[in-house]
Design a protein around this motif. Structure first.
Motif, short mmCIF file in Angstrom:
data_model
loop_
_atom_site.label_atom_id
_atom_site.label_comp_id
_atom_site.label_asym_id
_atom_site.label_seq_id
_atom_site.Cartn_x
_atom_site.Cartn_y
_atom_site.Cartn_z
N LYS A 176 8.19 6.26 -0.61
CA LYS A 176 7.44 5.23 -1.32
C LYS A 176 6.29 4.80 -0.41
O LYS A 176 6.51 4.16 0.63
CB LYS A 176 8.34 4.02 -1.65
CG LYS A 176 9.51 4.36 -2.55
CD LYS A 176 9.04 4.82 -3.93
CE LYS A 176 10.23 5.11 -4.85
NZ LYS A 176 9.80 5.60 -6.16
N ASN A 177 5.08 5.18 -0.77
CA ASN A 177 3.94 4.88 0.10
C ASN A 177 3.62 3.39 0.10
O ASN A 177 4.03 2.64 -0.79
CB ASN A 177 2.72 5.70 -0.30
CG ASN A 177 2.26 5.40 -1.72
OD1 ASN A 177 1.79 4.31 -1.99
ND2 ASN A 177 2.40 6.37 -2.62
N THR A 178 2.88 3.00 1.10
CA THR A 178 2.56 1.58 1.27
C THR A 178 1.22 1.20 0.63
O THR A 178 0.73 0.10 0.85
CB THR A 178 2.48 1.26 2.78
OG1 THR A 178 1.48 2.10 3.38
CG2 THR A 178 3.82 1.52 3.45
N LYS A 179 0.64 2.10 -0.15
CA LYS A 179 -0.66 1.88 -0.79
C LYS A 179 -1.78 1.77 0.24
O LYS A 179 -2.87 1.29 -0.06
CB LYS A 179 -0.64 0.62 -1.67
CG LYS A 179 0.44 0.60 -2.74
CD LYS A 179 0.27 1.74 -3.73
CE LYS A 179 1.34 1.69 -4.82
NZ LYS A 179 1.24 2.85 -5.73
N THR A 180 -1.50 2.24 1.46
CA THR A 180 -2.51 2.22 2.51
C THR A 180 -3.06 3.63 2.71
O THR A 180 -2.31 4.55 3.06
CB THR A 180 -1.91 1.72 3.84
OG1 THR A 180 -1.36 0.42 3.65
CG2 THR A 180 -2.97 1.67 4.93
#
Length: 397
Positions: free
Chosen positions: A382-386
């Motif tokens: 689950k990526n951190t949107k960074t």
């Protein structure tokens, strides 16, 4: 003369009983036949019964049974329903709905079809024509749910029926006769309220108006493990019998083997920042899933000379060939004689590959999903949107 007359009268005194028994038997046979005729003849109704497939033969249904319906499409992302997410995303949504059915002690009404994104459907009839209706387009970009999952197997844990089954047709007919106790259309009501409020417990069919984005939005608190009733592995293990049979045939041919799942393709998406620098949500993934780094990563887990089954969405031909310096390589494409008559789309292929990977002596995933998992990368799933700059070097490899 009196004795002979008496002996003749005895059979006559039994004949009414015999006739009554015969009459009852005849009536029973006629009733059974009429039931069968009425069942087969019911396709004169406005909705053809031939459309409805009964998948509930193994279930023992009672008059007190209640049902839960979430809608006819598992995933409908965005403002429009023309697109759909991948299998794993939709399984998260489906698992969410099944958990609610368990929580409420209700039979779940499952959509009869699952949408398939065109990029995941090599064999589908995906003719984009202005003349086709939305229903035809939906049929062409979806597959029957019972070609993916074994509904009887699922029903051993949570009873399910399809929304095109005879049983659901009967439920809908009954609900119309029950008035206010027939159907409750609910939106924004928690599963706890559905269980605790006495009004809902009496309703035959609860029709939940799920989130318009996707079903799993109703189960946002997925990190609260105490609320999870089904493990992540539940639906992958519920594959339809013909998919399981195909997987078992391939596993038998592989013998003693190890497996890796290498997710690349769409997940490697990059974009340029305002300075023109490439950035990605998974900075190490592209590097960690390249052959030279895979060899370095798995050396401590998989001894040289082992049979290594590779499942991947990488499109470059012979991309993983460098791994052959240490291992004997196998792909699902090596077993086309088994798969071609069965596999109609990439969802089915991936479900077979998942079963094969789960049977490996050592199974290495792309991402670490649990603390005990072996993985190719340490990037979070689950990526951190960074958006970060990709890394292509690594010490020691």
């Amino acid at each position: 003369m009196a004795i002979p007359k008496t002996s003749k009268i005895k059979p006559k005194s039994r004949s009414p009983i015999f006739l009554l028994t015969a009459a009852i038997s005849s009536i029973a046979i006629l009733y059974l036949c009429s039931s069968l005729i009425s069942t087969t003849g019911s396709n004169t109704l406005q909705i053809p019964i031939s459309r409805f497939i009964d998948n509930t033969k193994s279930l023992h249904r009672t008059d007190t049974e209640k049902f839960l319906y979430w809608g006819n499409r598992i995933d409908c992302p965005g403002k429009h329903c023309e697109s759909c997410e991948g299998l794993g995303h939709q399984e998260s949504s489906l698992r969410c709905a099944l958990e609610e059915a368990i929580f409420l002690h209700r039979t779940f009404v499952m959509p009869s079809r699952m949408c398939i994104n065109p990029i995941h459907n090599n064999k589908g009839i995906l003719h984009h024509s202005d003349n086709v209706t939305s229903e035809e387009r939906w049929a062409a970009s979806s597959c029957a749910m019972d070609t993916l999952y074994d509904l009887d197997l699922i029903s051993n844990t949570v009873p399910v029926i399809l929304d095109n089954s005879k049983t659901y047709f009967q439920v809908m007919s009954t609900s119309m006769k029950l008035g206010s106790r027939g159907v409750a259309h609910v939106e924004g009501v928690t599963r706890f309220d559905l269980k605790e409020r006495n009004h809902f417990s009496k309703i035959l069919l609860i029709n939940r108006t799920a989130n318009p984005l996707s079903w799993f939005m109703e189960c946002k608190d997925r990190k609260n493990h105490s609320s999870l009733l089904l493990p992540h592995s539940f639906l992958p293990s519920m594959a339809s019998k013909r998919l399981r049979d195909a997987a078992h045939k391939i596993m038998a041919l592989l013998g003693d083997y190890d497996g890796i799942h290498v997710r690349r393709g769409d997940i490697l998406k990059t974009r340029k920042d305002r300075f023109g620098v490439e950035r990605t949500l998974h900075p190490n993934l592209d590097r960690d899933t390249r052959p030279q780094f895979i060899l370095c990563r798995i050396a401590k887990w998989v001894p040289p000379g082992r049979m290594l089954f590779i499942a991947s969405n990488e499109k470059t031909p012979n991309f993983f060939s460098p791994l052959s310096v240490r291992y004997k390589l196998a792909y699902s494409s090596n077993y086309s004689k088994i798969l071609d008559p069965i596999v109609e789309n990439n969802y089915q292929l991936f479900m077979i590959e998942r079963l094969i990977l789960s049977g490996a002596k050592t199974y290495i995933k792309t991402y670490k999903e649990t603390d005990s998992d072996l993985s190719l990368t340490d990037d979070p799933k689950k990526n951190t949107k960074t958006w970060q700059i990709p890394v292509y070097t690594k010490e020691g490899c």
